[in-house]
Design an enzyme around this catalytic site. Structure first.
Site, short mmCIF file in Angstrom:
data_model
loop_
_atom_site.label_atom_id
_atom_site.label_comp_id
_atom_site.label_asym_id
_atom_site.label_seq_id
_atom_site.Cartn_x
_atom_site.Cartn_y
_atom_site.Cartn_z
N SER A 51 -13.94 -9.99 -0.98
CA SER A 51 -13.57 -8.62 -1.33
C SER A 51 -14.28 -8.18 -2.61
O SER A 51 -14.37 -8.93 -3.58
CB SER A 51 -12.06 -8.52 -1.52
OG SER A 51 -11.73 -7.33 -2.20
N GLU A 84 -2.92 0.86 8.34
CA GLU A 84 -3.40 0.45 9.66
C GLU A 84 -3.87 -1.01 9.72
O GLU A 84 -4.10 -1.53 10.80
CB GLU A 84 -4.51 1.40 10.16
CG GLU A 84 -5.82 1.34 9.38
CD GLU A 84 -5.85 2.20 8.12
OE1 GLU A 84 -4.79 2.64 7.65
OE2 GLU A 84 -6.96 2.40 7.60
N HIS A 108 5.25 2.28 1.42
CA HIS A 108 5.39 3.32 2.44
C HIS A 108 6.07 2.65 3.63
O HIS A 108 5.79 1.49 3.93
CB HIS A 108 4.01 3.87 2.80
CG HIS A 108 4.01 4.93 3.88
ND1 HIS A 108 5.00 5.88 4.00
CD2 HIS A 108 3.13 5.20 4.87
CE1 HIS A 108 4.72 6.68 5.03
NE2 HIS A 108 3.59 6.28 5.57
N GLY A 134 -2.56 6.20 -7.02
CA GLY A 134 -2.57 5.02 -7.89
C GLY A 134 -3.13 5.26 -9.28
O GLY A 134 -2.59 4.75 -10.26
N GLU A 195 2.47 15.37 4.39
CA GLU A 195 1.01 15.31 4.34
C GLU A 195 0.37 16.04 5.53
O GLU A 195 -0.71 16.62 5.39
CB GLU A 195 0.49 13.87 4.19
CG GLU A 195 0.82 12.92 5.30
CD GLU A 195 0.83 11.44 4.86
OE1 GLU A 195 0.95 11.17 3.67
OE2 GLU A 195 0.73 10.57 5.75
P1 NAD Z 1 -6.38 1.67 -0.46
O1 NAD Z 1 -7.15 1.96 0.76
O2 NAD Z 1 -6.69 2.40 -1.70
O3 NAD Z 1 -6.49 0.11 -0.83
C1 NAD Z 1 -6.32 -0.87 0.10
C2 NAD Z 1 -6.77 -2.23 -0.39
O4 NAD Z 1 -6.73 -3.13 0.74
C3 NAD Z 1 -8.18 -2.31 -0.94
O5 NAD Z 1 -8.18 -3.23 -2.00
C4 NAD Z 1 -8.98 -2.87 0.23
O6 NAD Z 1 -10.09 -3.60 -0.20
C5 NAD Z 1 -7.98 -3.78 0.89
N1 NAD Z 1 -8.26 -3.96 2.33
C6 NAD Z 1 -8.74 -3.03 3.19
N2 NAD Z 1 -8.85 -3.55 4.43
C7 NAD Z 1 -8.42 -4.83 4.34
C8 NAD Z 1 -8.30 -5.89 5.28
N3 NAD Z 1 -8.63 -5.74 6.56
N4 NAD Z 1 -7.81 -7.07 4.82
C9 NAD Z 1 -7.47 -7.25 3.55
N5 NAD Z 1 -7.57 -6.27 2.61
C10 NAD Z 1 -8.04 -5.10 3.01
O7 NAD Z 1 -4.83 1.83 -0.06
P2 NAD Z 1 -3.70 2.66 -0.84
O8 NAD Z 1 -3.98 4.12 -0.72
O9 NAD Z 1 -3.48 2.05 -2.17
O10 NAD Z 1 -2.43 2.38 0.11
C11 NAD Z 1 -1.69 1.19 0.05
C12 NAD Z 1 -0.27 1.46 0.47
O11 NAD Z 1 0.34 2.34 -0.49
C13 NAD Z 1 -0.12 2.15 1.81
O12 NAD Z 1 1.04 1.65 2.44
C14 NAD Z 1 0.05 3.61 1.45
O13 NAD Z 1 0.74 4.35 2.44
C15 NAD Z 1 0.88 3.47 0.19
N6 NAD Z 1 0.85 4.61 -0.72
C16 NAD Z 1 -0.35 5.16 -1.10
C17 NAD Z 1 -0.37 6.23 -1.99
C18 NAD Z 1 -1.69 6.82 -2.46
O14 NAD Z 1 -1.64 7.86 -3.12
N7 NAD Z 1 -2.85 6.24 -2.21
C19 NAD Z 1 0.83 6.75 -2.50
C20 NAD Z 1 2.04 6.15 -2.13
C21 NAD Z 1 2.03 5.09 -1.23
MG MG Z 2 1.81 10.01 1.89
#
Ligand code: NAD
Ligand code: MG
Length: 331
Positions: A51, A84, A108, A134, A195
């Site tokens: 990664s 996903e 979530h 984040g 959303e």
């Molecule tokens: P993101 O896409 O920013 O980060 C995901 C991370 O997972 C990255 O480090 C990526 O490298 C890693 N990743 C991707 N595919 C992978 C795989 N196949 N195997 C292992 N690691 C993998 O995600 P995010 O937006 O931080 O969302 C994470 C969770 O937080 C989700 O459940 C989302 O619904 C929730 N959430 C997000 C937000 C937001 O504003 N982004 C707000 C509230 C809740």
């Molecule tokens: Mg949302």
């Protein structure tokens, strides 16, 4: 009024003696990991081998290992992967590590509520969902503040799940701003609805329709961009600060009169009926099934829509305009 909980309502000690694995180091992952570490918690980051985030996390002073090892070493496992991919990673690397007294956490409710992840009965299953991206979760924490969070318990095996969720929310700075209790179902359904109908889907459709209407009528695209996209932020900032009333106090009487008389012709009874339909598709699982199948089949529709949207006229006009305005870049 729903009750808000603050720092004094939560006890960090409940997770201070635990090892916390943050799985994923993206938008939410980096913020949770760094905030918890700065709150004095014992944090490891779980990433897949190779990664790109490994270097970033290590440079920030965090311990990094593969997902299976992090899950095995941890008492509390927070899954911050894209929704996903959670099911696959859970099945392969996290489920085998779950045993009594461990805590499985989410930001979530999608995968739990729609049955994609089915945890064993002997673990606590909790949610702490910041209501902001984040980078804001991290930046506000560094400034001594926090982002409001929702928290919920899906499964309380230890009898402490709720207090542990509140402790986690405190560790990432959420209780500085205030946290609100919900259920996995309520968080999932309202988050998806917000959303789709308002924040992302509704707003972008409104902006594009306004822009296209002006451009098709022969007006300069640059003006259309300013009127229908750029100024959205100025209006929304006022609404967030002081409600619709504050915004309406700040705009001209001409604008206010236009607002009352023309707005309801844009969002009509038909629009409201369609919103209800969208909510029903969320509640029935139809949207979740569509999204899960889309991902299983390799995202053909998702990929095509991303490309089509990036080719929209408003995007190239905006790109050129923003490049000309240095004051925008500095922000
Ligand atoms: P993101 O896409 O920013 O980060 C995901 C991370 O997972 C990255 O480090 C990526 O490298 C890693 N990743 C991707 N595919 C992978 C795989 N196949 N195997 C292992 N690691 C993998 O995600 P995010 O937006 O931080 O969302 C994470 C969770 O937080 C989700 O459940 C989302 O619904 C929730 N959430 C997000 C937000 C937001 O504003 N982004 C707000 C509230 C809740
Ligand atoms: Mg949302």
């Amino acid at each position: 009024m729903a009750r808000m909980y603050y720092d004094e309502d939560a006890n960090l000690d409940l997770i201070a003696d635990k090892t916390i694995a943050i799985i994923g180091y993206g938008s939410q992952g980096h913020a949770h990991a760094l905030n918890l570490k700065d709150s004095g918690m014992n944090v490891i980051v779980g990433l897949y081998p190779g990664s790109k985030s490994t270097k970033k996390a290590e440079e920030a002073g965090l311990k990094v290992s593969n997902v299976a090892d992090a899950a095995a070493a941890a008492d509390l496992i927070m899954i911050l992967l894209p929704d996903e991919v959670q099911k696959t990673v859970y099945k392969q690397d996290i489920e085998p590590a779950l045993k009594e007294n461990k805590i499985l956490a989410f930001a979530h409710g999608f995968n739990i509520h729609f049955g994609q992840v089915v945890p064993p009965p002997e673990v606590d299953v909790i949610m702490v969902a910041p209501k902001g991206p984040g980078h804001l979760v991290r930046r506000t924490y560094e400034g001594g503040e926090g982002v409001p969070c929702l928290f919920a318990v899906y499964q309380d095996a230890s009898g402490q799940a709720r207090d542990r969720a509140m402790a986690y929310a405190k560790g990432i700075g959420g209780t500085r701003a205030g946290i609100l209790e919900t259920s996995f179902r309520e968080e999932t359904e309202t988050d998806l609805f917000g959303e789709q109908a308002v924040l992302c889907g509704g707003l972008t459709a409104l902006i594009k329709a306004g822009f296209d209407t002006l451009v098709e009528a022969g007006y300069q695209p640059e003006l259309a961009y300013f009127e229908c996209l750029h100024e959205v932020k100025l209006i929304v900032d006022l609404i967030v600060e002081g409600g619709l009333a504050k915004m309406r106090d700040s705009i001209s009487n001409t604008a206010e009169y236009g607002d009352y008389t023309r707005g309801p012709r844009i969002v009509t009874d038909r629009t409201r009926a369609e919103m209800s339909q969208i909510l029903k598709e969320i509640q029935s699982g139809q949207f979740a099934r569509e999204f899960v199948l889309e991902n299983i089949s390799g995202k053909p529709g998702f990929t095509a829509m991303r490309r089509q949207e990036s080719e929209q006229h408003i995007e190239s006009v905006g790109k050129d305009l923003r490049a000309m305005f240095s004051w925008l870049k500095e922000k």
